[in-house]
Scaffold this motif. Structure first.
Motif, PDB file in Angstrom:
ATOM      1  N   LEU A 271     -23.886 -53.373 -18.004  1.00 29.73           N
ATOM      2  CA  LEU A 271     -23.740 -54.669 -18.670  1.00 29.73           C
ATOM      3  C   LEU A 271     -22.336 -54.820 -19.246  1.00 29.73           C
ATOM      4  CD1 LEU A 271     -27.089 -55.304 -20.574  1.00 29.73           C
ATOM      5  CD2 LEU A 271     -26.073 -56.642 -18.721  1.00 29.73           C
ATOM      6  N   ALA A 272     -21.820 -53.718 -19.841  1.00 26.17           N
ATOM      7  CA  ALA A 272     -20.470 -53.773 -20.401  1.00 26.17           C
ATOM      8  C   ALA A 272     -19.460 -54.090 -19.300  1.00 26.17           C
ATOM      9  CB  ALA A 272     -20.128 -52.448 -21.088  1.00 26.17           C
ATOM     10  N   LEU A 273     -19.665 -53.498 -18.120  1.00 28.30           N
ATOM     11  CA  LEU A 273     -18.755 -53.790 -17.003  1.00 28.30           C
ATOM     12  C   LEU A 273     -18.867 -55.262 -16.612  1.00 28.30           C
ATOM     13  CD1 LEU A 273     -16.802 -52.845 -14.749  1.00 28.30           C
ATOM     14  CD2 LEU A 273     -18.816 -52.502 -13.335  1.00 28.30           C
ATOM     15  N   ALA A 274     -20.101 -55.770 -16.586  1.00 29.59           N
ATOM     16  CA  ALA A 274     -20.278 -57.183 -16.254  1.00 29.59           C
ATOM     17  C   ALA A 274     -19.536 -58.053 -17.256  1.00 29.59           C
ATOM     18  CB  ALA A 274     -21.764 -57.527 -16.242  1.00 29.59           C
ATOM     19  N   GLY A 275     -19.619 -57.671 -18.533  1.00 27.78           N
ATOM     20  CA  GLY A 275     -18.881 -58.403 -19.556  1.00 27.78           C
ATOM     21  C   GLY A 275     -17.385 -58.334 -19.320  1.00 27.78           C
ATOM     22  N   TRP A 276     -16.924 -57.161 -18.975  1.00 32.14           N
ATOM     23  CA  TRP A 276     -15.497 -56.956 -18.732  1.00 32.14           C
ATOM     24  C   TRP A 276     -15.003 -57.899 -17.626  1.00 32.14           C
ATOM     25  CZ3 TRP A 276     -11.949 -53.117 -20.570  1.00 32.14           C
ATOM     26  CH2 TRP A 276     -10.740 -53.089 -19.868  1.00 32.14           C
ATOM     27  N   VAL A 277     -15.837 -58.017 -16.576  1.00 36.53           N
ATOM     28  CA  VAL A 277     -15.405 -58.795 -15.412  1.00 36.53           C
ATOM     29  C   VAL A 277     -15.440 -60.289 -15.714  1.00 36.53           C
ATOM     30  CG1 VAL A 277     -15.957 -59.348 -13.012  1.00 36.53           C
ATOM     31  CG2 VAL A 277     -16.103 -56.998 -13.804  1.00 36.53           C
ATOM     32  N   THR A 278     -16.409 -60.715 -16.537  1.00 33.62           N
ATOM     33  CA  THR A 278     -16.585 -62.159 -16.667  1.00 33.62           C
ATOM     34  C   THR A 278     -16.248 -62.712 -18.050  1.00 33.62           C
ATOM     35  OG1 THR A 278     -18.884 -61.806 -17.265  1.00 33.62           O
ATOM     36  CG2 THR A 278     -18.438 -62.229 -14.945  1.00 33.62           C
TER      37      THR A 278
ATOM     38  N   VAL B 230     -16.351 -60.489 -26.475  1.00 35.04           N
ATOM     39  CA  VAL B 230     -17.685 -60.183 -25.941  1.00 35.04           C
ATOM     40  C   VAL B 230     -17.687 -58.787 -25.310  1.00 35.04           C
ATOM     41  CG1 VAL B 230     -19.431 -60.900 -24.280  1.00 35.04           C
ATOM     42  CG2 VAL B 230     -18.167 -62.622 -25.569  1.00 35.04           C
ATOM     43  N   THR B 231     -16.636 -58.487 -24.539  1.00 37.74           N
ATOM     44  CA  THR B 231     -16.557 -57.190 -23.882  1.00 37.74           C
ATOM     45  C   THR B 231     -16.628 -56.057 -24.901  1.00 37.74           C
ATOM     46  OG1 THR B 231     -15.133 -58.214 -22.239  1.00 37.74           O
ATOM     47  CG2 THR B 231     -15.197 -55.817 -22.291  1.00 37.74           C
ATOM     48  N   ARG B 232     -15.898 -56.235 -26.002  1.00 35.45           N
ATOM     49  CA  ARG B 232     -15.881 -55.160 -27.004  1.00 35.45           C
ATOM     50  C   ARG B 232     -17.252 -54.999 -27.636  1.00 35.45           C
ATOM     51  NH1 ARG B 232      -9.911 -55.499 -29.789  1.00 35.45           N
ATOM     52  NH2 ARG B 232      -8.954 -54.070 -28.313  1.00 35.45           N
ATOM     53  N   TRP B 233     -17.930 -56.111 -27.860  1.00 35.49           N
ATOM     54  CA  TRP B 233     -19.280 -56.014 -28.417  1.00 35.49           C
ATOM     55  C   TRP B 233     -20.212 -55.274 -27.461  1.00 35.49           C
ATOM     56  CZ3 TRP B 233     -21.616 -55.905 -32.769  1.00 35.49           C
ATOM     57  CH2 TRP B 233     -21.058 -56.551 -33.864  1.00 35.49           C
ATOM     58  N   LEU B 234     -20.090 -55.614 -26.166  1.00 38.15           N
ATOM     59  CA  LEU B 234     -20.938 -54.961 -25.171  1.00 38.15           C
ATOM     60  C   LEU B 234     -20.613 -53.470 -25.087  1.00 38.15           C
ATOM     61  CD1 LEU B 234     -20.971 -57.680 -22.381  1.00 38.15           C
ATOM     62  CD2 LEU B 234     -22.919 -56.883 -23.729  1.00 38.15           C
ATOM     63  N   LEU B 235     -19.321 -53.140 -25.163  1.00 39.21           N
ATOM     64  CA  LEU B 235     -18.928 -51.722 -25.124  1.00 39.21           C
ATOM     65  C   LEU B 235     -19.478 -50.980 -26.339  1.00 39.21           C
ATOM     66  CD1 LEU B 235     -15.236 -51.938 -23.853  1.00 39.21           C
ATOM     67  CD2 LEU B 235     -17.087 -50.661 -22.783  1.00 39.21           C
ATOM     68  N   ALA B 236     -19.373 -51.629 -27.513  1.00 41.15           N
ATOM     69  CA  ALA B 236     -19.877 -50.997 -28.731  1.00 41.15           C
ATOM     70  C   ALA B 236     -21.390 -50.788 -28.636  1.00 41.15           C
ATOM     71  CB  ALA B 236     -19.525 -51.852 -29.946  1.00 41.15           C
ATOM     72  N   THR B 237     -22.072 -51.788 -28.067  1.00 42.56           N
ATOM     73  CA  THR B 237     -23.522 -51.665 -27.909  1.00 42.56           C
ATOM     74  C   THR B 237     -23.862 -50.510 -26.975  1.00 42.56           C
ATOM     75  OG1 THR B 237     -23.583 -54.061 -28.085  1.00 42.56           O
ATOM     76  CG2 THR B 237     -25.605 -52.972 -27.386  1.00 42.56           C
ATOM     77  N   ALA B 238     -23.137 -50.437 -25.842  1.00 47.00           N
ATOM     78  CA  ALA B 238     -23.396 -49.358 -24.895  1.00 47.00           C
ATOM     79  C   ALA B 238     -23.161 -47.999 -25.552  1.00 47.00           C
ATOM     80  CB  ALA B 238     -22.501 -49.526 -23.667  1.00 47.00           C
ATOM     81  N   ALA B 239     -22.070 -47.895 -26.318  1.00 52.28           N
ATOM     82  CA  ALA B 239     -21.774 -46.625 -26.995  1.00 52.28           C
ATOM     83  C   ALA B 239     -22.875 -46.298 -28.001  1.00 52.28           C
ATOM     84  CB  ALA B 239     -20.415 -46.703 -27.684  1.00 52.28           C
ATOM     85  N   ALA B 240     -23.359 -47.345 -28.725  1.00 56.82           N
ATOM     86  CA  ALA B 240     -24.397 -47.114 -29.729  1.00 56.82           C
ATOM     87  C   ALA B 240     -25.693 -46.652 -29.069  1.00 56.82           C
ATOM     88  CB  ALA B 240     -24.627 -48.395 -30.530  1.00 56.82           C
ATOM     89  N   VAL B 241     -26.051 -47.303 -27.955  1.00 55.34           N
ATOM     90  CA  VAL B 241     -27.277 -46.914 -27.241  1.00 55.34           C
ATOM     91  C   VAL B 241     -27.151 -45.469 -26.755  1.00 55.34           C
ATOM     92  CG1 VAL B 241     -28.661 -47.360 -25.188  1.00 55.34           C
ATOM     93  CG2 VAL B 241     -27.845 -49.269 -26.556  1.00 55.34           C
ATOM     94  N   THR B 242     -25.952 -45.140 -26.236  1.00 55.63           N
ATOM     95  CA  THR B 242     -25.730 -43.782 -25.747  1.00 55.63           C
ATOM     96  C   THR B 242     -25.808 -42.772 -26.885  1.00 55.63           C
ATOM     97  OG1 THR B 242     -24.226 -44.824 -24.185  1.00 55.63           O
ATOM     98  CG2 THR B 242     -24.212 -42.446 -24.261  1.00 55.63           C
ATOM     99  N   LEU B 243     -25.271 -43.192 -28.036  1.00 59.43           N
ATOM    100  CA  LEU B 243     -25.295 -42.301 -29.200  1.00 59.43           C
ATOM    101  C   LEU B 243     -26.734 -42.054 -29.662  1.00 59.43           C
ATOM    102  CD1 LEU B 243     -22.891 -41.029 -30.612  1.00 59.43           C
ATOM    103  CD2 LEU B 243     -22.985 -42.846 -32.312  1.00 59.43           C
ATOM    104  N   LEU B 244     -27.557 -43.107 -29.528  1.00 64.31           N
ATOM    105  CA  LEU B 244     -28.960 -42.981 -29.934  1.00 64.31           C
ATOM    106  C   LEU B 244     -29.675 -41.883 -29.148  1.00 64.31           C
ATOM    107  CD1 LEU B 244     -30.235 -46.633 -30.436  1.00 64.31           C
ATOM    108  CD2 LEU B 244     -29.890 -44.851 -32.157  1.00 64.31           C
ATOM    109  N   MET B 245     -29.181 -41.635 -27.926  1.00 66.94           N
ATOM    110  CA  MET B 245     -29.794 -40.584 -27.102  1.00 66.94           C
ATOM    111  C   MET B 245     -29.780 -39.238 -27.820  1.00 66.94           C
ATOM    112  SD  MET B 245     -30.392 -41.890 -24.031  1.00 66.94           S
ATOM    113  CE  MET B 245     -30.550 -43.651 -24.087  1.00 66.94           C
ATOM    114  N   LEU B 246     -28.796 -39.087 -28.715  1.00 68.00           N
ATOM    115  CA  LEU B 246     -28.632 -37.782 -29.359  1.00 68.00           C
ATOM    116  C   LEU B 246     -29.651 -37.550 -30.464  1.00 68.00           C
ATOM    117  CD1 LEU B 246     -24.745 -37.459 -29.586  1.00 68.00           C
ATOM    118  CD2 LEU B 246     -26.304 -36.567 -27.875  1.00 68.00           C
ATOM    119  N   LEU B 247     -30.375 -38.605 -30.842  1.00 68.60           N
ATOM    120  CA  LEU B 247     -31.381 -38.408 -31.890  1.00 68.60           C
ATOM    121  C   LEU B 247     -32.379 -37.343 -31.427  1.00 68.60           C
ATOM    122  CD1 LEU B 247     -32.229 -42.021 -33.117  1.00 68.60           C
ATOM    123  CD2 LEU B 247     -30.872 -40.269 -34.259  1.00 68.60           C
TER     124      LEU B 247
END
Lengths: 120, 583
Positions: free
Chosen positions: B166-173, B178-195
């Protein structure tokens, strides 16, 4: 200097255009120039002066101590003069263009909008 | 047009002095004449109230760097006092905000490097393509159609992989915002994996391995830092194509590669690491091409971009990972522990950060053009080429103490590997010499070791809380961290040798410093060598990455030594340009 100057930067350069000034002198002159609208604070002022000195637009010329306080005087360099000149040309061109277009608009607006105005 | 401004030329100032004060003021002007003068300037302005306000302003501007205060401090206070309202006794809140902001800006300027900024901008689309491309690769290689091959339970991986796509889709369009928000969201979701969900729900799905999670977060951070304000259509399309190329290349490699196991701990991470290493090599290739075409500043930016990309690359790819449980023998016959993936990741990070420091040392920050940064204060010691070495020595000393404390806490019998490590750390500390100046560094380092031992101990026990004692495995992992002080020491010694090689200036090292550097290099180098060489075969793409970075750094170093005179003359003309004549 292709990038338009920001207003405080423009006013600082303008304040130095006629004669060298020290920090508080610049603050006062900028306030006068902007009819009191822009009140520079020292941290901002010296940040801008550092940047302008780095770009070679402004240079310190002399120092003196008045009433125990150190005053350093700044002046425009040749580059600073041409940068300010370029900005003046740019602003004047923009202002002229805007005035011309507004002039045209006022005519049409008057012709078109007359019936709708002044409901009272 | 006629004269040099005195601002930069030092004592020349008085000649052009308009005698406004009537008393030939500048002759008594202490500002730049050394002796730490400005702080002793008499605040003799009328009432004691003003003097007190001046003192308060003086305390307030302590947020500025010392050098800056030396140059500007009294002038700044003078202007603040001029601007103060009559009878004002305290700095206004607005002053506090203004000065804090100004100080932050000055401090940021000192570290500001245009080549680094450009490098981050160049690395950003590549990092975006790598993050999205690798996420898709992980997805289709490991968890196609949600039928994962790790154990029996599906991993949570696809949740974060879809966020990166999704972040890549944001980057392209989309816009940068918006792209930075999507990147931050992706990073946050990935970080959640560590719980540590597994600790609470034993049957819960696994997360992807720590290293893939880390690599994705690092790549995403890099993509977000340098996101272009208004990316051109070419960059947008190029990033999308790049991501597809990454997925394609990784899938191809995965098919071709013989493979030694399925799942994340098989060859998937190795393949991903290889793709990143190839990308870094391409970036260095671009740098070399640019250097040949004499676009030096561009070449520097390309090197920065390559190093920035190498940082997440160092996290991916080591082979030969084995779960701790299957590796009961933690001490090899040589007396050194079997260093695993942690050692590879730590060492690659150290080498890449060292290469960055090496690059930064050769590039003056833009703030350095200010006179404050160019003229060392009279009361202040001039920096010497041996300083990094001594600092590294102090850090090694602190590490010896910290490791000793950890070993004591583990309450096991004395282990050969710990004894060897502590001995070599002490040798580095003594060899570097004059540690007293950096006593604070040593103390802080010792404290860091003990603090770091806590998460490492928890990691060693599968994140199942913090055990009361440091286990043997945890102690080995903690010992691995000795790579940091040892590589710092090697870096310090390398700086000394580089200064000796460039040699022309008076700041070069004396014979004593050279001997010390040799001792330190021997001690630190032997530990790093013994710890890493026996297992180099396990390093996989990380080794490839390190070879690329080392080659580039060496080439850069040689280039610097040869081109030093040219750079010096270039800087001199730069200085001349920065001293415009006054009107």
């Amino acid at each position: 200097m292709t990038v338009p100057l920001q207003e405080p930067t423009f006013l600082i350069l303008t304040a130095l255009a006629s004669s060298p000034r020290h920090g508080y002198g610049i603050v006062q002159e900028v306030a006068t120039l902007s009819d009191g609208r822009v009140r520079l604070r020292p941290g901002t002022l010296y940040g801008a002066l550092d940047r302008l000195a780095d770009q070679g637009l402004v240079a310190a010329t002399s120092e003196e101590i008045v009433d125990g306080r150190l005053r350093r005087y700044y002046t425009l360099t040749d580059d600073g003069v041409s940068a300010l000149q370029a900005e003046v040309t740019r602003l004047r061109h923009n202002a002229d263009a805007a005035a011309t277009r507004l002039g045209g608009r006022t005519g049409t607006e008057r012709g078109r909008g007359a019936p709708g105005t002044a409901p009272a | 047009m006629t004269t040099n401004p005195p601002e930069r030329s030092g004592t020349g100032g008085t000649a052009h002095m308009p005698t406004r004060s009537g008393t030939g003021g500048t002759a008594h002007m202490p500002a730049r004449s050394g002796t730490g003068g400005t702080t002793h300037m008499p605040a003799r302005s009328g009432t004691s109230g003003t003097a007190r306000l001046a003192d308060r302003y003086r305390r307030l501007i302590a947020v500025y760097p010392t050098e800056y205060r030396r140059l500007r401090g009294e002038e700044l206070i003078g202007t603040l006092l001029d601007a103060a309202a009559p009878g004002q006794r305290f700095p206004s809140p607005a002053d506090v905000v203004d000065l804090t902001r100004g100080a932050l800006r000055v401090r940021a300027r000192g570290r500001y490097r245009p080549a680094l900024r450009d490098g981050a901008a160049w690395a950003s689309p590549v990092a975006m393509a790598l993050a999205a491309g690798l996420a898709v690769f992980f997805w289709i290689a490991i968890e196609p159609h949600g039928t994962p091959m790790v154990g029996s339970a599906p991993t949570l991986g696809p949740w974060c992989y879809v966020a990166w796509v999704l972040a890549l889709a944001g980057w392209v369009t989309e816009t940068r915002y918006v792209t930075r928000w999507l990147l931050a969201t992706a990073a946050a979701v990935t970080l959640l994996m560590l719980l540590p969900i597994g600790a609470v729900h034993p049957g819960a799905p696994h997360r992807p391995p720590l290293w893939t999670v880390l690599a994705l977060i690092l790549l995403g951070t890099l993509a977000g830092l340098g996101t272009p304000r208004e990316p051109s259509r070419r960059i947008r399309a190029g990033t999308a194509v790049g991501a597809m190329l990454v997925t394609g290349a990784a899938t191809l490699l995965y098919r071709v590669e013989p493979g030694y196991g399925s799942g994340y701990y098989g060859s998937v991470v190795t393949v991903a690491g290889t793709v990143v290493a190839i990308t870094v090599a391409l970036a260095f290739g671009a740098a070399a091409l640019r250097a040949r075409s004499r676009r030096r500043q561009d070449a520097r930016s390309a090197i920065w971009a390559a190093l920035l990309l190498a940082l997440p690359g160092g996290v991916l790819g080591p082979l030969g990972w084995q779960p701790p449980a299957r590796m009961p023998e933690w001490v090899t016959p040589a007396g050194l522990p079997h260093f695993g993936r942690l050692a590879e990741v730590v060492l690659s990070a150290c080498v890449i950060v060292g290469a960055m420091a090496w690059l930064a040392a050769g590039e003056p920050a833009t703030g350095a053009r200010q006179p404050a940064a160019r003229q060392p204060a009279a009361g202040k010691r001039r920096p010497e080429c041996g300083d990094p070495l001594r600092r590294a020595g102090a850090i090694a000393g602190g590490s010896a103490v910290g490791l000793g404390i950890c070993a004591t806490l583990s309450a096991t019998a004395v282990r050969t590997d710990i004894a060897v490590t502590v001995t070599l750390l002490v040798l580095v500390a003594l060899g570097a010499g004059r540690p007293a100046r950096y006593a604070r560094w040593a103390g802080a380092t010792a404290a860091c070791w003990v603090v770091v031992a806590v998460p490492v101990t928890s990691y060693a026990s599968g994140w199942a809380g913090v055990p009361a004692r440091v286990s043997p495995l945890a102690l080995t992992l903690v010992t691995t961290l000795a790579l940091v002080p040892f590589t710092l020491a090697i870096y310090g010694a390398a700086r000394v040798f580089a200064a000796a090689a460039t040699g022309a200036d008076a700041d070069g090292p004396d014979v004593g410093t050279l001997v010390r550097a040799t001792v330190v290099l021997g001690a630190a180098g032997s530990w790093v060598g013994l710890a890493t060489l026996p297992h180099l075969a396990d390093w996989g793409p990380v080794l490839l990455l390190l070879a690329i970075v080392a080659t580039a750094a060496a080439g850069r170093g040689i280039h610097r030594i040869i081109g030093r005179r040219r750079v010096a003359s270039h800087l001199a003309t730069g200085d001349a340009r920065s001293q415009p004549s006054p009107r």
